[in-house]
Design a protein around this motif. Structure first.
Motif, short mmCIF file in Angstrom:
data_model
loop_
_atom_site.label_atom_id
_atom_site.label_comp_id
_atom_site.label_asym_id
_atom_site.label_seq_id
_atom_site.Cartn_x
_atom_site.Cartn_y
_atom_site.Cartn_z
N ASP A 52 -1.50 31.07 -2.53
CA ASP A 52 -1.98 30.39 -3.74
C ASP A 52 -2.25 28.93 -3.40
OD1 ASP A 52 -2.52 29.29 -6.17
OD2 ASP A 52 -0.49 29.53 -6.97
N PHE A 53 -3.49 28.66 -2.98
CA PHE A 53 -3.81 27.32 -2.50
C PHE A 53 -4.12 26.35 -3.64
CE2 PHE A 53 -5.25 29.22 1.81
CZ PHE A 53 -3.92 29.40 2.16
N GLU A 54 -4.10 26.85 -4.88
CA GLU A 54 -4.26 25.94 -6.03
C GLU A 54 -2.97 25.18 -6.28
OE1 GLU A 54 -7.26 25.58 -7.68
OE2 GLU A 54 -7.93 26.88 -6.03
N ASN A 55 -1.85 25.82 -5.93
CA ASN A 55 -0.55 25.22 -6.22
C ASN A 55 0.31 25.17 -4.97
OD1 ASN A 55 -0.78 25.11 -9.27
ND2 ASN A 55 -1.19 27.28 -8.86
N VAL A 56 -0.04 24.23 -4.10
CA VAL A 56 0.71 24.11 -2.86
C VAL A 56 1.69 22.95 -2.97
CG1 VAL A 56 0.54 23.75 -0.38
CG2 VAL A 56 -1.28 24.96 -1.56
N LYS A 57 2.93 23.21 -2.63
CA LYS A 57 3.92 22.11 -2.60
C LYS A 57 3.90 21.46 -1.23
CE LYS A 57 6.79 23.18 -6.39
NZ LYS A 57 8.09 23.56 -6.96
N LEU A 58 2.98 20.52 -1.09
CA LEU A 58 2.77 19.88 0.22
C LEU A 58 4.03 19.22 0.76
CD1 LEU A 58 -0.74 18.20 -0.09
CD2 LEU A 58 -0.11 20.19 1.27
N GLU A 59 4.88 18.72 -0.16
CA GLU A 59 6.06 17.99 0.29
C GLU A 59 7.02 18.87 1.09
OE1 GLU A 59 5.11 18.55 -2.75
OE2 GLU A 59 6.76 19.26 -4.01
N LEU A 60 6.82 20.20 1.03
CA LEU A 60 7.67 21.10 1.82
C LEU A 60 7.30 21.05 3.31
CD1 LEU A 60 7.81 24.16 -0.59
CD2 LEU A 60 9.56 22.42 -0.20
N LEU A 61 6.11 20.51 3.60
CA LEU A 61 5.72 20.35 5.01
C LEU A 61 6.31 19.04 5.51
CD1 LEU A 61 1.98 21.41 4.66
CD2 LEU A 61 3.86 22.79 5.52
N SER B 82 0.83 -1.20 0.00
CA SER B 82 0.00 0.00 0.00
C SER B 82 0.87 1.25 0.00
CB SER B 82 -0.90 0.00 1.24
OG SER B 82 -1.38 1.30 1.47
N ASP B 83 0.38 2.30 -0.62
CA ASP B 83 1.14 3.55 -0.61
C ASP B 83 0.90 4.34 0.67
OD1 ASP B 83 -1.43 4.38 -1.02
OD2 ASP B 83 -0.92 5.86 -2.55
N LEU B 84 0.15 3.75 1.61
CA LEU B 84 -0.03 4.39 2.91
C LEU B 84 1.14 4.10 3.83
CD1 LEU B 84 -3.67 3.40 3.99
CD2 LEU B 84 -2.92 5.61 3.12
N PHE C 36 2.24 0.23 12.62
CA PHE C 36 2.30 0.81 11.28
C PHE C 36 2.85 2.23 11.33
CE2 PHE C 36 -1.04 -2.33 11.21
CZ PHE C 36 -0.87 -2.97 9.99
N PHE C 37 3.77 2.51 10.46
CA PHE C 37 4.24 3.89 10.29
C PHE C 37 3.72 4.36 8.93
CE2 PHE C 37 6.94 1.92 13.35
CZ PHE C 37 7.24 2.91 14.27
N ILE C 38 2.97 5.44 8.97
CA ILE C 38 2.31 5.94 7.75
C ILE C 38 3.25 6.90 7.03
CG2 ILE C 38 0.32 7.23 6.89
CD1 ILE C 38 -0.41 4.51 8.10
N LYS C 39 3.21 6.84 5.70
CA LYS C 39 4.03 7.76 4.91
C LYS C 39 3.59 9.21 5.11
CE LYS C 39 5.50 4.82 1.14
NZ LYS C 39 5.28 4.36 -0.23
N ASP C 40 4.54 10.11 5.20
CA ASP C 40 4.21 11.53 5.32
C ASP C 40 3.32 11.99 4.18
OD1 ASP C 40 5.68 11.57 7.59
OD2 ASP C 40 7.32 12.81 6.82
N SER C 41 3.59 11.47 2.99
CA SER C 41 2.80 11.91 1.83
C SER C 41 1.33 11.55 2.02
CB SER C 41 3.35 11.28 0.55
OG SER C 41 3.31 9.87 0.66
N ALA C 42 1.06 10.41 2.65
CA ALA C 42 -0.33 10.03 2.89
C ALA C 42 -0.98 10.95 3.91
CB ALA C 42 -0.39 8.58 3.37
N TRP C 43 -0.22 11.30 4.94
CA TRP C 43 -0.75 12.24 5.93
C TRP C 43 -1.09 13.58 5.30
CZ3 TRP C 43 -2.75 10.72 10.13
CH2 TRP C 43 -2.21 9.68 10.90
N ARG C 44 -0.22 14.05 4.44
CA ARG C 44 -0.43 15.39 3.88
C ARG C 44 -1.71 15.47 3.06
NH1 ARG C 44 5.06 14.73 2.03
NH2 ARG C 44 6.47 15.41 3.70
N ARG C 45 -2.15 14.34 2.53
CA ARG C 45 -3.39 14.37 1.73
C ARG C 45 -4.59 14.79 2.58
NH1 ARG C 45 -1.13 9.69 -1.10
NH2 ARG C 45 -2.32 8.21 0.14
N VAL C 46 -4.48 14.64 3.91
CA VAL C 46 -5.55 15.09 4.81
C VAL C 46 -5.83 16.58 4.59
CG1 VAL C 46 -6.08 15.55 7.24
CG2 VAL C 46 -5.08 13.36 6.58
#
Length: 553
Positions: free
Chosen positions: A456-465, A74-76, A90-100
RNA sequence: GGGCGGGUAGCUCAGUUGGAUAGAGUACUGGCCUCCGAAGCCAGGGGUCAUGGGUUCGAAUCCCAUCUCGCCCA
């Protein structure tokens, strides 16, 4: 997040059955929990321990098999491990958390709501104070609780109606009438003897004054019964209007006001008794009619009609609850003061007598409120008329603080309400602590604007969090939907006040460690997005409790 | 006498429905503003989960008894 992981685990176990590494074929209810300690991962499950018996293997061995199957599925999942007696962490991927965050931004005001209730019709009846005097602080807690539970259930997908039951048929209305008449005579110069069991409060004199202004002295010579009836009606109406006003100032309005008297006027009491007789739940003994509540677990049967032919309150309650279900409510919830807990078994009996399940009636018992001022108790006594009214409290501390304080504790524990603390505008006042977090975020956006930063919330680089502080704030935000749902289904609004304090704390901590407006535009934008989502959740949680989320304070 | 609710840090209270090393606020002690709101943050000490038994891989949580506080009923 939990649900996604649960589905993922289920798939893994089924996979194990399919390839024969596990053999029992029985999947237990999979519980996914958030471990108390971070080193145990974001989530943990104990399925391996639950399956140990059926599989005839040690929990650890089963956990190893499941982990092997789940790895990389799983990509989670960032990583997973077997720990302790057989937990799978389970340790969840940061990328999955950011989708919240995307989910929060997209849903906005709707974030946290669910469809668990599936549109089921629910009625929440609360306050329901006798129209013989103003609401006091105890009613305030019931009001805040009932209103919050109604909002929570709405958010959980139920179709909710708020109702107030007016006890306008009993003997207390005669007492009210007599109290008014006596004060009226007194004001017109007659010597009166004011009995102790009459209502002592000053509001009775206001009613008498009002009557004099409108009707002069015409009740001085009229027959006593006429005067009592007049003052009962007039006083009741006036007091009820006052109650409605106080509740509106408290931010509460009812969809329906239901009169006990109307049950009699429309013949619903005798017809309810008749139905219960036909079903064999009511019998006659020594000239009185009794409901066989012991058949449903009450410790003794209860009188419905006395031998003198007078119906009891209980008779009204039977007719009233029968009427609620007849109006199409699948689920009926009553909010009562805890001193009425003795009525629970008999009312549960009525519901079952009507052919329903005991759980179709939910009863929330709200314990007493002790009013304090700087830690010292404030005396309250209804009898003497020296009680503290809801209006006085709301006027003094404000609607938001009053609501928050009433909802701060579990309903079934007693509540200390400190007026001075509720008014204080500082960190030790939890209301201000939470509201301040919201105002602070708005202020950061103001500052950003002043400095020419355009979010600009249309283009957020979530991976920077990616910092630990970013992540722990995101994880806290993700808990809101499940917190809301469990608060609703368990009638526990205090869970939301605790969640709010947690979230506000998480935010304040984040703020002190992380700069939001930085030299790097993309990082600034990502962090503003995170704060925007935090504000959304703070506001949604405050709103469901009927508390405002101020932009400035 | 019976019933309901409670008893968790000095105080006020949470504890995800049976999970791993029991948490928060407050109070106390000591730190952090040249910087987006210090109405804020960080660190530290503080516990016989009322008591005794039982259930099981595992109990603050479930069962029994006892003590204690509040309320309801007789």
């Amino acid at each position: 997040m939990k649900e996604q992981l649960r589905a993922c685990i289920l798939k893994g176990i089924e996979g194990c059955f399919a390839d024969g590494t596990l053999t029992s074929g029985a999947v237990p209810a999979i519980s996914v929990e958030k471990p108390a300690h971070a080193e145990h991962g974001d989530f943990a499950t104990n399925v391996a321990m639950q399956m140990a018996k059926a599989e005839r293997k040690s929990p650890k061995a089963i956990a190893d098999i499941i982990v092997k199957k789940l790895a990389g599925s799983s990509d989670l999942i960032e990583s997973l491990e077997v720990a302790g007696p057989g937990f799978i962490n389970f340790f969840i991927k940061d990328s999955a958390w950011r989708r919240v965050l995307n989910a929060i931004d997209t849903a906005g005001d709707e974030y946290g709501k669910s469809t668990a209730g599936a549109g089921k019709k629910v009625q929440v009846e609360f306050v329901s104070a006798n129209p013989t005097g103003p609401l006091h602080i105890g009613h305030g807690r019931g009001a805040a609780t009932g209103d919050a539970v109604a909002s929570l259930l709405t958010a959980a997908g139920f179709n909710v109606q708020r109702e107030y039951y007016i006890n306008d048929a009993g003997n207390q209305m005669n007492t009210l009438g007599l109290s008014g008449l006596l004060r009226y005579k007194e004001l017109l110069g007659e010597q009166i003897d004011f009995p102790e069991n009459c209502y002592q409060g000053d509001y009775i004199k206001d009613i008498a004054r009002d009557a004099i202004a409108k009707h002069g002295d015409r009740f001085l010579k009229a027959p006593q019964e006429e005067g009592v009836a007049f003052f009962a009606k007039m006083g009741g109406d006036l007091i009820l209007r006052g109650i409605d006003d106080d509740l509106k100032d408290f931010g509460i309005s009812f969809d329906n006001w239901f009169s006990e008297q109307s049950l009699f006027d429309e013949g619903k009491v005798p017809s309810a008794i008749k139905e219960m007789q036909e079903k064999g739940h009511i019998y006659e003994q020594e000239g009185a009619l009794w409901f066989r509540t012991t058949a449903f677990g009450d410790d003794k049967d209860r009188v419905v009609v006395r031998s003198n032919g007078v119906t009891t309150y209980f008779a009204s309650d039977i007719a009233y609850h029968r009427d609620k279900y007849a109006r199409g409510f699948d689920w009926v919830i009553d909010v009562w003061g805890a001193d009425h807990h003795g009525y629970v078994p008999r009312l549960k009996a009525v519901v079952q007598g009507l052919g329903r399940k005991a759980d179709d009636l939910g009863i929330i018992l709200v314990q007493l409120v002790a009013l304090l001022r700087d830690g010292a108790p404030v005396a309250m006594s209804t009898r003497s008329g020296e009680f503290v009214t809801l209006k006085e409290v709301v006027d003094e501390v404000g609607r938001d603080a009053a609501r928050f304080f009433f909802l701060m504790r579990r309903s079934d524990s007693q509540l200390d309400f400190d007026l001075e603390l509720a008014k204080r505008q500082s960190a030790d006042n939890p209301v201000y602590y939470v509201q301040y977090a919201h105002a602070r975020i708005k202020s950061i956006f103001d500052t950003a604007r002043e400095r020419g930063v355009q979010p600009d919330f249309e283009n957020v680089k979530l991976e920077l969090l990616e910092s630990a502080d970013d992540m722990s704030l995101i994880k806290k935000l993700s808990l809101y939907p499940e917190t809301l749902e469990s608060a609703a289904l368990n009638f526990e609004p205090h869970r939301i006040t605790y969640f709010l304090q947690d979230l506000a704390g998480e935010f304040h901590s984040f703020y002190n460690k992380s700069r939001v407006i930085t030299e790097e535009p993309e990082l600034t934008n990502a962090r503003l997005f995170l704060l925007h989502c935090t504000a959304v959740v703070l506001k949604n949680a405050l709103t469901v409790l009927g508390i405002s989320a101020p932009e400035r304070m």
